[in-house]
Design an enzyme around this catalytic site. Structure first.
Site, PDB file in Angstrom:
ATOM      1  N   GLU A 194       0.813  -1.229   0.000  1.00 45.64           N
ATOM      2  CA  GLU A 194       0.000   0.000   0.000  1.00 45.64           C
ATOM      3  C   GLU A 194       0.844   1.276   0.000  1.00 45.64           C
ATOM      4  O   GLU A 194       0.448   2.274   0.591  1.00 45.64           O
ATOM      5  CB  GLU A 194      -1.005   0.006   1.170  1.00 45.64           C
ATOM      6  N   HIS A 223      -2.264  -1.230  10.070  1.00 45.15           N
ATOM      7  CA  HIS A 223      -1.784  -2.606  10.291  1.00 45.15           C
ATOM      8  C   HIS A 223      -0.571  -2.561  11.219  1.00 45.15           C
ATOM      9  O   HIS A 223       0.134  -1.557  11.267  1.00 45.15           O
ATOM     10  CB  HIS A 223      -1.341  -3.239   8.967  1.00 45.15           C
TER      11      HIS A 223
END
Lengths: 443, 443
Positions: free
Chosen positions: A49, A272
């Protein structure tokens, strides 16, 4: 030179949640990530990402001294978001784009635009050749009614194929990334069973991090606990996996994750948690351990094949569900398109009637006529595009289903080759340089 | 068991030109192809342009006895058109879709809809593992002004990457298909130099077929000679390539092509000529030839690397040309879209004026207004789709350019490792199971 050389390799993996202007504190978090990576000096850094190339270039500049080698994988409309930084020289890279990755009209989910893929980099670590993979699978937005499940299963299938077929020449294999699958999810079992990759969280001697190795946790300030229900504490969807070969064994000495916050900083690196695994590579002369491992593994080989048959069969069922859905969607698109065409035809007839009956001086409803024509045109264009898209989806699903059917046939053939009475016949032929536990149906 | 086992393998490749209802005598030609394959019993049959699955299933039924194993590769909207039939068991298959493959709006060329790809099948031939590849690259419609050249170069790049990375575990590699490239074209040189694949036409002891091995010839009744200008006699664009490993050597004993007609039939099998190569595989115990070949090849290794640097640099230039083109196209799409948006804005302003000046009783030109609005809408939709498409093209081209830059760097690094005075240091480390002449920059 001793028979066994030992090398330590520290691997880092993080989903950076790097959507510029949309992800919270994006720039500050990249600065934090850069500082930490610069200080920690991991051997291999696998990022997901990293949606903007500018952010990759920012990190590249910052890590120029600690990680002189890097690669950014480009794909799709926005990019694959995958990046790798390494202390060891990257000799070669290769990208595999998943054939299915959500729907372009699900703009708010955005996965399609990301062009999800598997990035591979070939590194030399000492005298060993390491194939390093980084990937990010389609997100799961709703576990109960997960319409993307067939896509994710196809991605897991392609991931295991890609790793298996490209790693025959590798001495060690390392895979890191956000798999968007729980440890026991179908795709995860497919990947681990087929490739023989081992999960560093399950294999590590020491662990320091979130309970049960969770990587998306309720305590992270960027996460809304509601979204995690029914897993209030969190889920484990990020992994560092590895396997060796007959040339080198690989062990996980320790593993750690961040715990939802970073000391001395107001917020964590990402939504995360970051993973760090300390791996130890032990290279051998080929003859040494090959035979030991082989005899040890051959006992359970038949069991593994039987398990694999079950998993592939389960995956095939899931792909068939997806096939059925895609067929329905294509049928709906076709029907809507046909209605649009019928409406357009009706309009033309209506327009032709006053034109034919020239004398009649009734006012023709031009506005409604053009508005309706516009509507028909938009319907036709949209349904045509959808028809093309669903056809491509169908082809990919059918192709995967064919491959899975072939795989089951091949595995069953292999299973028949394991007489129960003579388990040691099981692995008659083990190709050199391959890990016998890694299950190759091409043998 | 003797040290050297010899196995003969007959490989067949044909571009079937199988567009139902459009290609001339399509059904009759498939019947002819089926009869011939059934009779000839080649070991491996590689077909391209089998666009309809029905035709594949027709052949599958017909060849059920002679070729019990087969696979049809599905991809894109229509399919990849790739099929493989084999006398030997197919253990595993894998498909790689090229990231670039023409433009969807070039409907009359149709390549985009075909979803061109590389199909891989893993076969057991005796005790050997053979990786068999079948592919079909983007067509060349105009050699002088070939706007698809960057796409084809990227495809050749991906083809060599795929073959190189997936064949490390193979004992022999066979690739057949319509590469749509002349023997000395950039993409062909890239493929052969990087992978070490050898051209069966150049390697064969015996040849029977068209002059210079041409596979698209003026004498074929389905070909218009005008299209071949300036190559009136024809061009060679279909190939059967092969390479061995340290475990097995491979030779081409004889090769043949059809010559534009088939005895006792009114027309040939296709607009392309069919290729047949008789290959001989000689397996060795690993130790035997590995060392001989290594020392023989190490002398020329430095030269090969230098040549490869030149070829990759040339390919990079071509990809940059494509990048420049795609950037221009995207810019044009953006500009047109902006104009459409401006027009729409202008319309809204015009519409708002009489609405604001409520009293004015001028007749509002509704028809033109709606027609113009429709035009704006279509422009905006089309340019948005084109923008997305060109962005994806740009990402793929940029990604390939990055990989090529890395490859050149890696090759130059390697070149510095070849001291001219000590040519025998050149191949210090040769991974097992790999053909030393096959050039792997990951070493």
């Amino acid at each position: 030179m001793a028979n066994t050389d030992s090398v330590k390799v520290r691997v880092f993996s993080l989903n950076c949640w790097g959507i510029r202007y949309l992800s919270k504190h994006c720039r500050q978090r990249y600065a934090m990530i850069g500082d930490m990576l610069c200080k920690e000096e991991h051997d291999i850094v696998l990022l997901q990402e990293v949606w903007s190339e500018k952010d990759y270039l920012f990190l590249k500049k910052k890590l120029a001294c600690s990680h002189p080698h890097s690669h950014y994988f480009k794909s799709g409309v926005i990019g694959s978001g995958l990046a790798i930084f390494s202390k060891h020289r990257i000799h070669d890279t290769f990208l595999y784009r998943y054939s299915l990755n959500g729907y372009p009209y699900m703009v708010h989910h955005g996965d399609w635009f990301g062009g999800k893929a598997i990035g591979m980099a070939i590194l030399s670590i000492g005298s060993l050749t390491a194939n390093v993979y980084v990937t990010h699978l389609h997100a799961e937005y709703c576990r109960e009614k997960d319409s993307y499940l067939p896509h994710r299963v196809v991605q897991a299938w392609e991931l295991q194929q890609f790793v298996r077929h490209t790693s025959a020449g590798a001495d060690v294999v390392i895979l890191g990334g956000d798999l968007n699958m729980h440890p026991q999810d179908l795709g995860n079992r497919l990947l681990r069973s087929y490739t023989g990759l081992r999960d560093s969280f399950l294999e590590t001697d020491e662990f320091d991090g979130c309970e049960n190795g969770l990587t998306l946790i309720g305590d992270n300030p960027f996460i809304s606990k509601k979204e995690l229900v029914p897993f209030e504490k969190g889920i484990r969807i990020d992994y560092i996996l590895f396997k060796g070969s007959t040339k080198a064994e690989i062990f996980c000495d320790s593993m750690s994750t961040t715990k939802g916050s970073v000391p001395d900083h107001p917020f964590p690196y990402s939504d995360h948690e970051a993973l760090t695994a300390e791996l130890r590579l032990e290279s051998h002369t080929p003859a040494e351990t090959g035979r030991d491992k082989q005899s040890k593994d051959s006992d359970s080989a038949a069991e593994k094949v039987a398990e694999l048959v079950d998993i592939v069969t389960e995956a095939r069922t899931e792909v068939k569900v997806g096939l059925h859905c895609a067929e329905n969607m294509r049928y709906t698109a076709t029907r809507t398109g046909a209605m649009g065409l019928a409406l357009l035809f009706l309009e033309l007839v209506i327009a032709a009637v006053p034109w034919l009956a020239l004398g009649a001086e009734q006012p023709f409803p031009r506005t409604s006529f053009y508005l309706l024509a516009m509507l028909c045109f938009v319907i036709l264009l949209t349904t045509s595009l959808l028809y093309i898209f669903y056809t491509m989806e169908l082809k990919s699903l059918q192709g995967t289903e064919d491959q899975m059917r072939l795989a089951v046939g091949s595995l069953q053939e292999k299973l028949r080759g394991f007489p129960l009475a003579q388990p040691h016949n099981a692995q008659r032929k083990s190709p050199e340089g391959r890990e016998p536990s890694a299950f190759d149906p091409e043998e």
